[in-house]
Scaffold this active site. Sequence first.
Site, short mmCIF file in Angstrom:
data_model
loop_
_atom_site.label_atom_id
_atom_site.label_comp_id
_atom_site.label_asym_id
_atom_site.label_seq_id
_atom_site.Cartn_x
_atom_site.Cartn_y
_atom_site.Cartn_z
N LEU A 136 0.80 -1.22 0.00
CA LEU A 136 0.00 0.00 0.00
C LEU A 136 0.84 1.28 0.00
O LEU A 136 0.31 2.38 0.21
CB LEU A 136 -0.97 -0.01 1.19
CG LEU A 136 -1.94 -1.20 1.20
CD1 LEU A 136 -2.82 -1.17 2.43
CD2 LEU A 136 -2.77 -1.24 -0.07
N CYS A 137 2.14 1.15 -0.25
CA CYS A 137 3.00 2.34 -0.35
C CYS A 137 2.87 2.98 -1.72
O CYS A 137 2.80 2.29 -2.74
CB CYS A 137 4.46 1.97 -0.11
SG CYS A 137 4.85 1.71 1.60
N HIS A 138 2.88 4.31 -1.73
CA HIS A 138 2.84 5.05 -2.98
C HIS A 138 4.24 5.09 -3.60
O HIS A 138 5.22 5.25 -2.87
CB HIS A 138 2.40 6.50 -2.74
CG HIS A 138 1.00 6.63 -2.27
ND1 HIS A 138 0.65 6.47 -0.94
CD2 HIS A 138 -0.14 6.91 -2.93
CE1 HIS A 138 -0.65 6.64 -0.81
NE2 HIS A 138 -1.16 6.91 -2.01
N MET A 191 8.59 4.63 5.25
CA MET A 191 8.74 3.24 4.80
C MET A 191 9.98 3.07 3.94
O MET A 191 10.65 2.03 3.99
CB MET A 191 7.50 2.77 4.05
CG MET A 191 6.26 2.68 4.93
SD MET A 191 6.48 1.68 6.42
CE MET A 191 6.89 0.10 5.72
N GLU A 192 10.33 4.09 3.17
CA GLU A 192 11.53 4.02 2.33
C GLU A 192 12.79 3.97 3.21
O GLU A 192 13.72 3.21 2.92
CB GLU A 192 11.58 5.20 1.37
CG GLU A 192 10.58 5.11 0.23
CD GLU A 192 9.12 5.33 0.60
OE1 GLU A 192 8.24 5.05 -0.24
OE2 GLU A 192 8.83 5.76 1.74
N ASP A 230 23.91 -11.44 4.13
CA ASP A 230 24.20 -12.26 2.96
C ASP A 230 25.69 -12.28 2.62
O ASP A 230 26.24 -13.33 2.26
CB ASP A 230 23.42 -11.75 1.75
CG ASP A 230 23.72 -12.57 0.50
OD1 ASP A 230 23.52 -13.80 0.53
OD2 ASP A 230 24.17 -11.98 -0.51
#
Length: 159
Positions: free
Chosen positions: A75-77, A113-114, A128
């Site tokens: 739901l992120c733009h 969120m970014e 990793d």
Amino acid sequence: MMALTHFDDKGHAHMVDVSEKPVTARIAVASGAVKMAPETLELIIEGRAKKGDVLGVARLAGIMGAKKTSELIPLCHPLPITKVALDLTADPDLPGIRITATVKTGGQTGVEMEALTAVSTAALTVYDMVKAADKSMVLTDIRLDLKDGGKSGRYEAKP
């Protein structure tokens, strides 16, 4: 408690309509860490990891993660990101790598969120890159430290 904006009046998930919101300068800073054995940290510091420059690759991965956030979080733009900066610092006291991401935009919604995705992606990349030496590493303390801009204004996490 505030209403959750990603749900409509029937409780269905939806993308928030930001079309009427003004474009403002936005910034978010997030942080986290990767805890590891002291010997693993030495591999990174001394540049002896078999896969190469751990911190350099993780920095690029974090930048890429920030740019791909809307593809990963449903739901992120998609946003016109204007800056992504990552700081990865070896901390012998942890022991491990501390990660901070700063993301900026001029837009109608924030970049929290970014910033969180940048930290998470960088931390996963550290894992990793040296997992062959230490599978017991722990990604920890990923959090939003600061956000500013928009209707809700400034937020700063308590230390």
